[in-house]
Write an enzyme that holds these catalytic residues in place. Structure first.
Site, mmCIF file in Angstrom:
data_model
loop_
_atom_site.group_PDB
_atom_site.id
_atom_site.type_symbol
_atom_site.label_atom_id
_atom_site.label_comp_id
_atom_site.label_asym_id
_atom_site.label_seq_id
_atom_site.Cartn_x
_atom_site.Cartn_y
_atom_site.Cartn_z
ATOM 1 N N LYS A 170 0.838 -1.214 0.000
ATOM 2 C CA LYS A 170 0.000 0.000 0.000
ATOM 3 C C LYS A 170 0.866 1.253 0.000
ATOM 4 C CE LYS A 170 -2.123 -0.992 3.899
ATOM 5 N NZ LYS A 170 -1.563 -2.305 4.278
ATOM 6 N N ARG A 230 -9.043 1.415 9.042
ATOM 7 C CA ARG A 230 -8.645 0.049 9.365
ATOM 8 C C ARG A 230 -9.737 -0.698 10.112
ATOM 9 N NH1 ARG A 230 -2.816 0.879 9.329
ATOM 10 N NH2 ARG A 230 -1.639 -1.018 9.650
ATOM 11 N N ARG A 236 11.403 -6.687 5.453
ATOM 12 C CA ARG A 236 11.410 -5.240 5.227
ATOM 13 C C ARG A 236 12.460 -4.527 6.090
ATOM 14 N NH1 ARG A 236 5.845 -2.015 5.316
ATOM 15 N NH2 ARG A 236 5.653 -2.744 7.474
ATOM 16 N N ARG A 275 11.618 -2.301 11.364
ATOM 17 C CA ARG A 275 10.592 -1.686 12.197
ATOM 18 C C ARG A 275 10.330 -2.595 13.385
ATOM 19 N NH1 ARG A 275 5.434 0.161 8.652
ATOM 20 N NH2 ARG A 275 4.318 -0.788 10.383
ATOM 21 N N ARG A 281 -0.422 -8.638 13.951
ATOM 22 C CA ARG A 281 -0.900 -7.626 13.002
ATOM 23 C C ARG A 281 -1.761 -8.270 11.915
ATOM 24 N NH1 ARG A 281 4.236 -4.944 10.929
ATOM 25 N NH2 ARG A 281 2.860 -3.480 9.879
HETATM 26 P P1 AMP Z 1 1.270 0.916 9.316
HETATM 27 O O1 AMP Z 1 2.494 1.722 9.067
HETATM 28 O O2 AMP Z 1 0.108 1.331 8.459
HETATM 29 O O3 AMP Z 1 1.530 -0.567 9.278
HETATM 30 O O4 AMP Z 1 0.807 1.251 10.816
HETATM 31 C C1 AMP Z 1 1.634 0.969 11.930
HETATM 32 C C2 AMP Z 1 0.808 0.881 13.207
HETATM 33 O O5 AMP Z 1 0.196 2.146 13.456
HETATM 34 C C3 AMP Z 1 -0.335 -0.105 13.177
HETATM 35 O O6 AMP Z 1 0.073 -1.437 13.441
HETATM 36 C C4 AMP Z 1 -1.236 0.465 14.267
HETATM 37 O O7 AMP Z 1 -0.745 0.188 15.557
HETATM 38 C C5 AMP Z 1 -1.113 1.955 14.026
HETATM 39 N N1 AMP Z 1 -2.123 2.426 13.053
HETATM 40 C C6 AMP Z 1 -1.874 2.957 11.824
HETATM 41 N N2 AMP Z 1 -3.013 3.271 11.197
HETATM 42 C C7 AMP Z 1 -4.018 2.914 12.039
HETATM 43 C C8 AMP Z 1 -5.430 2.962 11.968
HETATM 44 N N3 AMP Z 1 -6.071 3.451 10.890
HETATM 45 N N4 AMP Z 1 -6.143 2.494 13.016
HETATM 46 C C9 AMP Z 1 -5.539 2.021 14.116
HETATM 47 N N5 AMP Z 1 -4.215 1.914 14.261
HETATM 48 C C10 AMP Z 1 -3.447 2.366 13.234
#
Ligand code: AMP
Length: 207
Positions: A15, A90, A124, A155, A166
């Site tokens: 994404k 999400r 990653r 990360r 996740r």
């Molecule tokens: P990502 O970089 O999109 O994988 O997001 C990293 C982390 O940020 C996720 O595993 C969540 O803990 C938090 N996070 C990001 N976007 C959201 C969202 N829309 N709703 C809830 N938690 C989020």
């Protein structure tokens, strides 16, 4: 013009990678809620202090916090002609609340098999300086440095034990959005299990 866009898909589907390209192509901002939270954690802001342990555990930040953050971000000047949301919504609650604020044009649902998601996340690596992403399973060499001089780091939430949580959270809380947006006629499915350039040209063809 299609300008209010959401990128949907399992963690590791690509994404962010596709959102960055589409952002340059359409000249609208790429808004990653995960990136907003990571920056807040780094700067130790009140939001960051709240989000840190949740993110490290692989869990989701509470809906009301996320919605508030997105609402504020969309008020900024650069987002007035459109945006690409990556990692938001999400949950169904987030999607419904967002529908009260904005009319989306398109949801790109990028599909990859679950095993591929696990592999991509584990491989990653991110440059600590310029944030460029690499994957040790794709790289031709095993360099530990980015050309910009930054170190390649993993990360915290890409570590094996957190990846499973996740993915489970994605299946339980985010997957229902596929049907939600399909019913609203916004969903366009894109095969993410191809070369990055291929995926992007498939996206462009639908614009
Ligand atoms: P990502 O970089 O999109 O994988 O997001 C990293 C982390 O940020 C996720 O595993 C969540 O803990 C938090 N996070 C990001 N976007 C959201 C969202 N829309 N709703 C809830 N938690 C989020």
């Amino acid at each position: 013009m299609i300008s209010k866009i959401v990128m949907l898909g399992i963690v590791g589907a690509g994404k962010g990678t596709q959102a960055k390209r589409l952002s340059r192509y359409l000249d609208i901002p790429h808004i990653s809620t995960g990136e907003i939270f990571r920056e807040a954690v780094k700067k130790k802001t009140p939001l960051g202090l709240k989000a840190k342990s949740i993110m490290e555990a692989g869990d989701l930040v509470p809906d009301d916090i996320v919605i508030g953050i997105v609402e504020e971000r969309l008020k900024e000047d650069d987002a007035q002609d459109g945006y690409i949301l990556d990692g938001f919504p999400r949950t169904i609650t987030q999607a419904k609340e967002f529908d009260k604020l904005e009319d989306l044009d398109r949801v790109f649902y990028i599909t990859i098999p679950e095993e591929e998601s696990v592999k991509r996340l584990k491989g990653r690596r991110i440059c600590s300086k310029c944030k460029k992403e690499y994957n040790i399973y794709l790289a031709d060499d095993d360099t530990e440095e980015c050309p910009c001089g930054g170190k390649l780091i993993q990360r915290e939430d890409d570590k094996e034990e957190t990846v499973k949580i996740r993915i489970d959270n994605y299946i339980e809380q985010t997957e229902p959005l596929i049907e939600y947006y399909r019913k609203n006629n916004l969903l366009v499915e894109i095969d993410g299990d191809q070369e990055i350039d291929e995926v992007f040209s498939n996206i462009k063809e639908t614009l």
